[in-house]
Motif scaffolding. Structure first.
Motif, PDB file in Angstrom:
ATOM      1  N   GLN A 134      10.275 -31.443  -8.215  1.00  0.00           N
ATOM      2  CA  GLN A 134      11.416 -30.589  -8.470  1.00  0.00           C
ATOM      3  C   GLN A 134      11.021 -29.411  -9.359  1.00  0.00           C
ATOM      4  N   VAL A 135      11.590 -28.239  -9.065  1.00  0.00           N
ATOM      5  CA  VAL A 135      11.458 -27.072  -9.941  1.00  0.00           C
ATOM      6  C   VAL A 135      12.718 -27.015 -10.795  1.00  0.00           C
ATOM      7  N   PRO A 136      12.599 -27.122 -12.121  1.00  0.00           N
ATOM      8  CA  PRO A 136      13.786 -27.152 -12.983  1.00  0.00           C
ATOM      9  C   PRO A 136      14.599 -25.861 -12.892  1.00  0.00           C
ATOM     10  N   SER A 137      15.916 -25.996 -13.040  1.00  0.00           N
ATOM     11  CA  SER A 137      16.823 -24.859 -13.076  1.00  0.00           C
ATOM     12  C   SER A 137      17.865 -25.105 -14.155  1.00  0.00           C
ATOM     13  N   THR A 138      18.278 -24.045 -14.834  1.00  0.00           N
ATOM     14  CA  THR A 138      19.331 -24.195 -15.840  1.00  0.00           C
ATOM     15  C   THR A 138      20.718 -24.186 -15.191  1.00  0.00           C
ATOM     16  N   ILE A 139      20.786 -23.854 -13.910  1.00  0.00           N
ATOM     17  CA  ILE A 139      22.049 -23.821 -13.181  1.00  0.00           C
ATOM     18  C   ILE A 139      22.309 -25.197 -12.571  1.00  0.00           C
ATOM     19  N   LYS A 140      23.516 -25.716 -12.748  1.00  0.00           N
ATOM     20  CA  LYS A 140      23.844 -27.065 -12.282  1.00  0.00           C
ATOM     21  C   LYS A 140      24.492 -27.074 -10.896  1.00  0.00           C
ATOM     22  N   ALA A 142      24.576 -25.897  -4.792  1.00  0.00           N
ATOM     23  CA  ALA A 142      24.747 -24.954  -3.681  1.00  0.00           C
ATOM     24  C   ALA A 142      24.283 -23.558  -4.083  1.00  0.00           C
ATOM     25  N   LEU A 143      24.617 -23.162  -5.304  1.00  0.00           N
ATOM     26  CA  LEU A 143      24.205 -21.847  -5.795  1.00  0.00           C
ATOM     27  C   LEU A 143      22.695 -21.804  -5.989  1.00  0.00           C
ATOM     28  N   VAL A 144      22.119 -22.880  -6.516  1.00  0.00           N
ATOM     29  CA  VAL A 144      20.664 -22.945  -6.684  1.00  0.00           C
ATOM     30  C   VAL A 144      19.971 -22.776  -5.339  1.00  0.00           C
ATOM     31  N   SER A 145      20.463 -23.484  -4.322  1.00  0.00           N
ATOM     32  CA  SER A 145      19.872 -23.389  -2.991  1.00  0.00           C
ATOM     33  C   SER A 145      19.986 -21.969  -2.432  1.00  0.00           C
ATOM     34  N   LYS A 146      21.146 -21.348  -2.612  1.00  0.00           N
ATOM     35  CA  LYS A 146      21.366 -19.982  -2.123  1.00  0.00           C
ATOM     36  C   LYS A 146      20.412 -19.001  -2.797  1.00  0.00           C
ATOM     37  N   ARG A 147      20.348 -19.057  -4.127  1.00  0.00           N
ATOM     38  CA  ARG A 147      19.501 -18.117  -4.872  1.00  0.00           C
ATOM     39  C   ARG A 147      18.015 -18.331  -4.550  1.00  0.00           C
ATOM     40  N   ARG A 148      17.621 -19.575  -4.421  1.00  0.00           N
ATOM     41  CA  ARG A 148      16.215 -19.836  -4.130  1.00  0.00           C
ATOM     42  C   ARG A 148      15.842 -19.398  -2.719  1.00  0.00           C
ATOM     43  N   GLU A 160      16.757 -18.134 -14.478  1.00  0.00           N
ATOM     44  CA  GLU A 160      17.692 -19.250 -14.516  1.00  0.00           C
ATOM     45  C   GLU A 160      17.368 -20.294 -13.446  1.00  0.00           C
ATOM     46  N   TYR A 161      16.556 -19.882 -12.452  1.00  0.00           N
ATOM     47  CA  TYR A 161      16.279 -20.747 -11.310  1.00  0.00           C
ATOM     48  C   TYR A 161      14.821 -21.197 -11.218  1.00  0.00           C
ATOM     49  N   ILE A 162      13.947 -20.569 -11.979  1.00  0.00           N
ATOM     50  CA  ILE A 162      12.528 -20.939 -12.010  1.00  0.00           C
ATOM     51  C   ILE A 162      12.024 -20.823 -13.440  1.00  0.00           C
ATOM     52  N   ARG A 163      10.788 -21.328 -13.682  1.00  0.00           N
ATOM     53  CA  ARG A 163      10.166 -21.176 -14.994  1.00  0.00           C
ATOM     54  C   ARG A 163       9.090 -20.112 -14.982  1.00  0.00           C
ATOM     55  N   ASP A 207       6.283 -21.111  -9.492  1.00  0.00           N
ATOM     56  CA  ASP A 207       7.403 -21.889  -8.955  1.00  0.00           C
ATOM     57  C   ASP A 207       7.920 -21.273  -7.658  1.00  0.00           C
ATOM     58  N   VAL A 208       7.919 -19.943  -7.586  1.00  0.00           N
ATOM     59  CA  VAL A 208       8.400 -19.278  -6.372  1.00  0.00           C
ATOM     60  C   VAL A 208       7.474 -19.594  -5.203  1.00  0.00           C
TER      61      VAL A 208
END
Length: 208
Positions: free
Chosen positions: A5-11, A14-20, A57-60, A64-65
């Motif tokens: 898993q790549v950590p994200s500060t967003i919980k 669905a939004l994490v998946s969209k942004r990534r 907010e979605y990667i470190r 990670d990208v």
């Protein structure tokens, strides 16, 4: 192997998946144009359509990208292969259908596949191991299709080699597209590779 898993500060998943997914598309374009090392996270953020602050907010880190690009490829291959494979089918047509589905996905994702193989060496060792295990899992799926389609006809080492040949032939469409696409469409390339495979297996089959 457990999912990495790549950590994200967003919980919001669905939004994490969209942004990534936005990141993956933007990064692939940049990595093809400039390479991984010459691309900055600020450029990835801009190509993704949001700020550098939002990106983090979605990667470190930038690696990670690249990992997300590689992981996305194998997840889509896995889903496509699972949809295409009927474990109860024991005909050569089942193998043909699986090959067609896999090759078409390689055409759909040829830029991503090219980036992955050019840049996977830039990942940390544990991420490289994870990605390579995903590849072994995909080849194992092809091996099972071959076993189901050609029951009892080939020793294990031949099954493994046939599966690896199919896997690489699909990827070759992306690696060698600059010359292959002068002669073939993805459909004619797929048909030709299947015909050569069946000939080598001494199989007469109508392509469907």
């Amino acid at each position: 192997m457990p999912e990495k898993q790549v950590p994200s500060t967003i919980k919001d998943e669905a939004l994490v998946s969209k942004r990534r997914n936005q990141m993956i598309k933007g990064a692939v374009t940049l990595f093809i144009e400039k390479g991984f090392h010459k691309t900055t996270t600020r450029e990835i953020a801009k190509a993704s359509g949001f700020s550098i602050g939002t990106l983090y907010e979605y990667i470190r880190k930038k690696e990670d990208v690249l990992f997300l690009v590689c992981d996305s490829i194998y997840q889509r291959v896995k889903e496509r292969m699972e949809d295409a494979i009927d474990p109860h089918q024991t005909s050569v047509q089942s193998l043909i259908h699986a090959i067609r589905s896999y090759f078409q996905l390689m055409d759909d994702m040829q830029d991503e596949v090219l980036v992955m193989y050019q840049e996977v060496k830039s990942l940390p060792r544990d991420a490289q191991d994870y990605v390579l295990q995903k590849e072994r899992d995909m080849v194992a799926m092809l091996e099972q299709v071959i076993v189901n389609s050609l029951p009892g006809e080939h020793p294990e080492e031949e099954i493994k080699l046939i599966a690896n040949n199919i896997f690489v032939q699909g990827q070759m469409w992306g690696f060698r597209r600059w010359i292959l696409q002068r002669t073939f469409t993805i459909e004619s390339y797929t048909d030709t590779q299947i015909q050569l495979l069946l000939k080598g297996l001494d199989k007469e089959e109508t392509l469907q």
